[in-house]
Design a protein around this motif. Structure first.
Motif, short mmCIF file in Angstrom:
data_model
loop_
_atom_site.label_atom_id
_atom_site.label_comp_id
_atom_site.label_asym_id
_atom_site.label_seq_id
_atom_site.Cartn_x
_atom_site.Cartn_y
_atom_site.Cartn_z
N ILE A 1 -9.41 42.71 10.34
CA ILE A 1 -9.28 41.41 11.02
C ILE A 1 -9.21 40.31 9.96
CG2 ILE A 1 -10.31 39.81 12.68
CD1 ILE A 1 -12.13 42.22 13.55
N GLN A 2 -8.16 39.50 10.03
CA GLN A 2 -8.08 38.34 9.13
C GLN A 2 -8.67 37.12 9.81
OE1 GLN A 2 -4.30 37.80 7.11
NE2 GLN A 2 -4.43 35.57 7.33
N ILE A 3 -9.57 36.45 9.10
CA ILE A 3 -10.05 35.13 9.54
C ILE A 3 -9.38 34.12 8.63
CG2 ILE A 3 -12.06 33.61 9.74
CD1 ILE A 3 -12.00 35.80 11.88
N GLY A 4 -8.61 33.23 9.21
CA GLY A 4 -7.79 32.32 8.44
C GLY A 4 -8.57 31.12 7.91
N ALA A 5 -7.89 30.40 7.01
CA ALA A 5 -8.51 29.24 6.36
C ALA A 5 -9.06 28.24 7.39
CB ALA A 5 -7.46 28.56 5.48
N ARG A 6 -8.30 28.04 8.46
CA ARG A 6 -8.71 27.04 9.45
C ARG A 6 -9.95 27.46 10.23
NH1 ARG A 6 -3.91 27.56 8.19
NH2 ARG A 6 -2.47 25.83 7.84
N ASN A 7 -10.24 28.71 10.23
CA ASN A 7 -11.40 29.21 10.99
C ASN A 7 -12.56 29.65 10.10
OD1 ASN A 7 -11.11 29.07 13.86
ND2 ASN A 7 -9.39 30.49 13.69
#
Ligand code: PEP
Ligand code: MN
Length: 334
Positions: free
Chosen positions: A181-187
């Motif tokens: 699962i990737q958690i992006g910069a915005r999150n």
């Protein structure tokens, strides 16, 4: 607090310490290492007395942690963490390459890119099915349909699938179809989302927020680990600065800085880190030279037609060339 066991402590002695921690209403995080096991303790509101643990069988010492982190640190675990993504590893000394389009757009596009990613020897395929876009009118991804195409890529090419989740329902879906699962910069500071992926069985790729300090980023990883998921890979993807010649300023110094504090693997995203096609390969080379455990690279079969991040996508040929170059560098520095 952190309880360090003797090198020859038995399983029963470790379990005994865990029982005492849990009886106090706290959470025990057991981290086995090559030389000794350490147990991190979380959930305490105030200081815990060292005396609870110091005299238990098998205990070498109980240490009060003065830093804001407990679980990401080398104090708890001296051996580097190796993250296992469906049998493929990040952090084991090999060079992990996670490549693919920014967004999954069509089956034809996805397969054209996946074929070249596979041929390059990379083990991980990326592609967003849920895209966080600056404009509400921009292409936001195919959703579940995109995730299903990623499953086809895994079946056909044996690549491990990395895809971003933007919210908790998205995590449910990414868990169903992907391998990481990737958690992006915005999150990066979406704490409910971090806790949710902390309860996932899948490993997590945690991107650095675009204005996050190293400490804030590592504390975001701490959120995930505090829920029991220790399979976290950090991804430096550039931060906002005054510079206008790049989309973001890729902070390569984050690699040695993280190494000094944490056992977690760290990779470099040279695509979002620069935002410009012609800079991706040079900065990917630099990322490997600085000692990153891997790279994230956006690739498109027709960058000029990409529905997102076309300006920073490598063409298929450029990607193959880059993969050869970074492998050569990796060999030299190892
Ligand atoms: C991406 O990987 O496509 C992405 C949106 O990255 P970031 O969160 O780093 O902007
Ligand atoms: Mn992108």
């Amino acid at each position: 607090m952190l309880v360090v066991m003797n090198a020859n402590a038995t399983e029963a002695e470790i379990a005994g310490v865990v029982r005492v921690i849990e009886a106090l209403g706290l959470r025990a995080h057991t981290m086995p290492g090559a030389t000794r096991t350490a147990i991190g303790i979380t959930g305490n509101k105030g200081a815990i007395s060292l005396q609870h643990f110091e005299n238990l069988p098998g205990v070498a010492e109980a240490i009060r942690v003065s830093k804001p982190y407990k679980l990401i640190t080398l104090d708890l675990k001296q051996d580097r963490t190796i993250v296992d993504i469906g049998g493929a590893k990040i952090g084991n000394g090999s060079l992990a390459i996670i490549a693919g389009p920014c967004a999954i757009e069509t089956r034809q596009q996805t397969f054209a890119v996946a074929e070249v990613v596979k041929k390059s020897g990379a083990k991980f395929f990326r592609g967003g099915a849920f895209k966080p876009r600056t404009s509400p009118y921009a292409f936001a991804g195919l959703g579940e349909e995109g995730l299903k195409m990623l499953v086809e890529v895994r079946e056909k090419f044996g690549l491990r699938i990395v895809s971003e989740a933007l919210d908790e329902p998205g995590v449910d879906l990414v868990e169903k179809y992907a391998d990481m699962i990737q958690i992006g910069a915005r999150n990066m500071q979406n704490y409910t989302l971090l806790r949710r992926v902390g309860r996932s069985k899948l490993p997590v790729l945690l991107k650095r927020g675009m204005a996050a300090t190293l400490e804030e980023w590592l504390l975001a990883a701490e959120y995930i680990m505090s829920e029991g998921n220790y399979q976290v890979v950090l991804c430096e993807r550039g931060v906002r600065t005054f510079a206008q010649h790049t989309r973001n300023t890729l902070d390569l110094a984050a690699v040695p800085a993280v190494r000094r504090i944490s056992h977690l693997p760290i990779i470099i995203d040279a695509s979002h880190g620069t935002g410009k096609n012609y800079m991706v390969t040079p900065l990917a080379r630099a990322g490997v030279a600085v000692g990153a455990d891997g790279l994230m690279i956006e690739v498109h079969c027709k960058p000029e037609e990409a529905l997102s991040d076309g300006a920073q996508a490598l063409t298929l040929d450029e990607f193959e060339q880059m993969a050869d170059e970074v492998r050569a560098i990796h060999e030299v520095i190892n």
